[in-house]
Design a protein around this motif. Structure first.
Motif, short mmCIF file in Angstrom:
data_model
loop_
_atom_site.label_atom_id
_atom_site.label_comp_id
_atom_site.label_asym_id
_atom_site.label_seq_id
_atom_site.Cartn_x
_atom_site.Cartn_y
_atom_site.Cartn_z
N UNK A 256 -4.04 3.23 -9.56
CA UNK A 256 -3.95 3.55 -10.98
C UNK A 256 -4.69 4.86 -11.29
N UNK A 257 -5.79 5.08 -10.62
CA UNK A 257 -6.54 6.32 -10.81
C UNK A 257 -5.75 7.53 -10.32
N UNK A 258 -5.05 7.38 -9.18
CA UNK A 258 -4.24 8.49 -8.67
C UNK A 258 -3.10 8.83 -9.63
N UNK A 259 -2.49 7.80 -10.22
CA UNK A 259 -1.37 8.03 -11.13
C UNK A 259 -1.80 8.81 -12.36
N UNK A 260 -3.08 8.75 -12.70
CA UNK A 260 -3.58 9.51 -13.86
C UNK A 260 -3.86 10.97 -13.52
N UNK B 263 0.84 -1.20 0.00
CA UNK B 263 0.00 0.00 0.00
C UNK B 263 0.87 1.24 0.00
N UNK B 264 0.27 2.38 -0.36
CA UNK B 264 0.94 3.67 -0.32
C UNK B 264 -0.01 4.67 0.32
N UNK B 265 0.52 5.43 1.28
CA UNK B 265 -0.25 6.50 1.92
C UNK B 265 0.43 7.83 1.63
N UNK B 266 -0.32 8.77 1.09
CA UNK B 266 0.21 10.11 0.83
C UNK B 266 -0.91 11.13 0.91
N UNK B 267 -0.55 12.33 1.31
CA UNK B 267 -1.50 13.42 1.47
C UNK B 267 -2.69 13.01 2.35
N UNK B 268 -2.41 12.13 3.34
CA UNK B 268 -3.45 11.71 4.25
C UNK B 268 -4.40 10.68 3.69
N UNK B 269 -4.11 10.12 2.52
CA UNK B 269 -4.99 9.14 1.91
C UNK B 269 -4.22 7.85 1.65
N UNK B 270 -4.81 6.70 1.99
CA UNK B 270 -4.17 5.40 1.80
C UNK B 270 -4.72 4.73 0.54
N UNK C 1 8.08 2.05 -12.19
CA UNK C 1 6.63 2.11 -12.05
C UNK C 1 6.24 1.51 -10.71
N UNK C 2 5.52 2.28 -9.90
CA UNK C 2 5.03 1.78 -8.62
C UNK C 2 3.68 1.11 -8.82
#
Length: 482
Positions: free
Chosen positions: A186-190, A171-178, A203-204
């Motif tokens: 995949x949606x965040x990467x877009x 998992x990845x947590x950033x900007x307070x969102x996991x 590629x993560x």
């Protein structure tokens, strides 16, 4: 239903216990003093300068007053609630009378595979104390089943250049969102922020799954081991620290040699890494005499070779690395003693723990260096079988070359005659006359002895006037007719 909820709660607790959380240390936040070339946050009379060709994401936590600001062509400000910028009106500010240009430092060199830029935190995201357990260098960077955390209320930029096609994470947590599912990640990467935060050829990929094997999972960073060691040595002056022991050990997944001990364990399907780690900590590592010893334990892949030269495959094993804080001739002595206790425990309880055999190597500051102890009942048998197979292979190769005419003769010890059943049958069925196999030697004319002058000659013996001639290539008859 209550029992079901209780069972699910236990499983979640076990999963949380086994998970490893690794947190990224650097950030690109506006309020971080180390992000500015003057070592301080810009104040009202300063001019803020960002390199125009640098790509950057900057989090701003609070309001700021500035004289002027030069922004990059490609970047973003992420403003917290109440944060922003205002122009300086020229009034006196007691904390800011310099009025200089303050530049934002380059963040392009912050690499994913730099062990110095990561720290292990608890599931509650609190910094884990640097205690008795440590990790080899390849495992200081997030492994395939780890949870990655970028601190909330911060921005960052990280270079994800990699020799792996995909960097897998739980998992990845950033900007307070996991993000714990492939679809959400995949949606965040877009989105617009991801290219400003991550750059490089890697590629993560988020999997959302933890390690499925109770014997542990290999970290998976071996392909980028050279990146990890390069970054680590750059931070420490480009060379490994000087060691007291004569022949330092080289643990798998570690950049530099160590003084102390390593224990390699082969395991069965019954082995449980988490339980065994807890057993070692509680029964051995916590003893007062081992107060200065640190331990790393994990599953690794060891390369297998044929005859020690040709790479063949790799096999998983459990590696235990033990180091201590002693100096001089006592360097590594406590670690070596603990390794001996581990081996004794393996000899007594290995089968019940799911351990088939173990091997210990030590390197200390005394003459004790280089000692190797092994508890392995199967290896002797395997070595004997391998030796026999190798001997037969060598003998077969020599015989093959001899049959093909590559060898003129065989050494006497290697010349074997193995009678075949059909050859024996042919000899009994059609015996050849003995006279056909002989010849008169012109250099040695001696009549065969006879037991009795009046005794008849046996039928098997050729008569005296029966002669067999041969051509001697070293004898030229023309030379005698002169």
């Amino acid at each position: 239903m209550k029992h079901l909820f209780f069972l699910l709660g236990v499983l979640q607790l076990l999963a949380a216990t086994a998970a490893v959380y690794k947190q990224w240390i650097p950030n690109t936040s506006f309020e971080t003093a180390s992000n500015w070339d003057k070592g301080r946050v810009p104040c009202a009379s300063d001019v803020v300068h960002f390199e125009k060709n640098k790509v950057i994401s900057v989090f701003v936590r609070s309001p700021h007053v500035l004289t002027d600001m030069y922004l990059p062509l490609n970047g973003e400000y992420v403003l917290a609630s109440g944060a922003g910028f205002a122009a300086f009106d020229g009034s006196w500010d007691p904390g800011c009378d310099s009025g200089v240009t303050v530049r934002f430092v380059n963040a392009e060199d912050h690499a994913w595979f730099d062990p110095t830029l990561w720290q292990v935190v608890s599931p509650g995201r609190e910094l884990e104390p640097s205690g008795r357990i440590f990790s080899v260098d390849e495992e200081r960077v997030p492994c395939h089943y780890d949870d990655v955390i970028f601190q909330p209320q911060t921005s960052f930029r990280v270079n994800i250049d990699s020799s792996q096609q995909v960097i897998h994470l739980r998992s990845i947590s950033l900007m307070g969102q996991e993000f714990s599912s492939p679809e959400a990640w995949a949606e965040y990467l877009r989105g617009p922020s991801a290219p400003l935060q991550f750059h490089g050829n890697g590629t993560l990929q988020v999997t959302g799954t933890g390690c499925p094997d109770k014997s542990g999972c290999v970290c998976g960073n071996t392909l980028d081991g050279h990146r990890i060691c390069t970054a680590l040595l750059r931070a420490s002056g480009r060379q490994c620290p000087a060691l007291t022991c004569q022949s330092p050990l080289q643990p798998l997944g570690h950049c530099c040699g160590v003084c102390g001990a390593t224990v390699s364990l082969d395991f069965t399907p019954d082995f449980d890494l988490q339980k065994y780690r807890d057993r070692l900590v509680q029964t051995l590592l916590n003893e007062p005499k081992y107060a200065g010893v640190q331990m790393a334990i994990s599953k690794v892949h060891k390369a297998q070779t044929f005859l020690g030269l040709i790479p063949r495959s790799s096999t998983p094993l459990i590696q235990i690395v033990l180091i201590d804080d002693r100096e001089g001739a006592q360097t590594g002595a406590a670690a070596a003693q603990l390794a001996a206790d581990v081996m004794e425990d393996v000899a007594q309880h290995g089968e019940a723990l799911g351990i088939s055999n173990g091997k210990m190597e030590v390197a200390t500051g005394s003459t004790f260096s280089g000692q190797v102890e092994s508890h392995d009942l199967s290896r002797t048998t395997a070595g004997t079988v391998f030796g026999l197979l190798f001997g037969l292979l060598l003998l077969g190769g020599i015989l093959f070359l001899y049959k093909k005419g590559k060898l003129r003769s065989l050494p006497r010890l290697l010349t074997l005659h193995i009678p075949r059943p059909w050859d024996r049958a042919e000899d009994l069925a059609s015996p050849e006359p003995a006279g056909d196999k002989g010849f008169d030697n012109p250099m040695f004319d001696v009549e065969p002895p006879s037991a009795d002058p009046g005794e008849e000659m046996p039928q098997e013996m050729a008569p005296k006037d029966y002669q067999v001639f041969y051509i001697n290539p070293l004898y030229d008859a023309s030379e005698t007719e002169t």
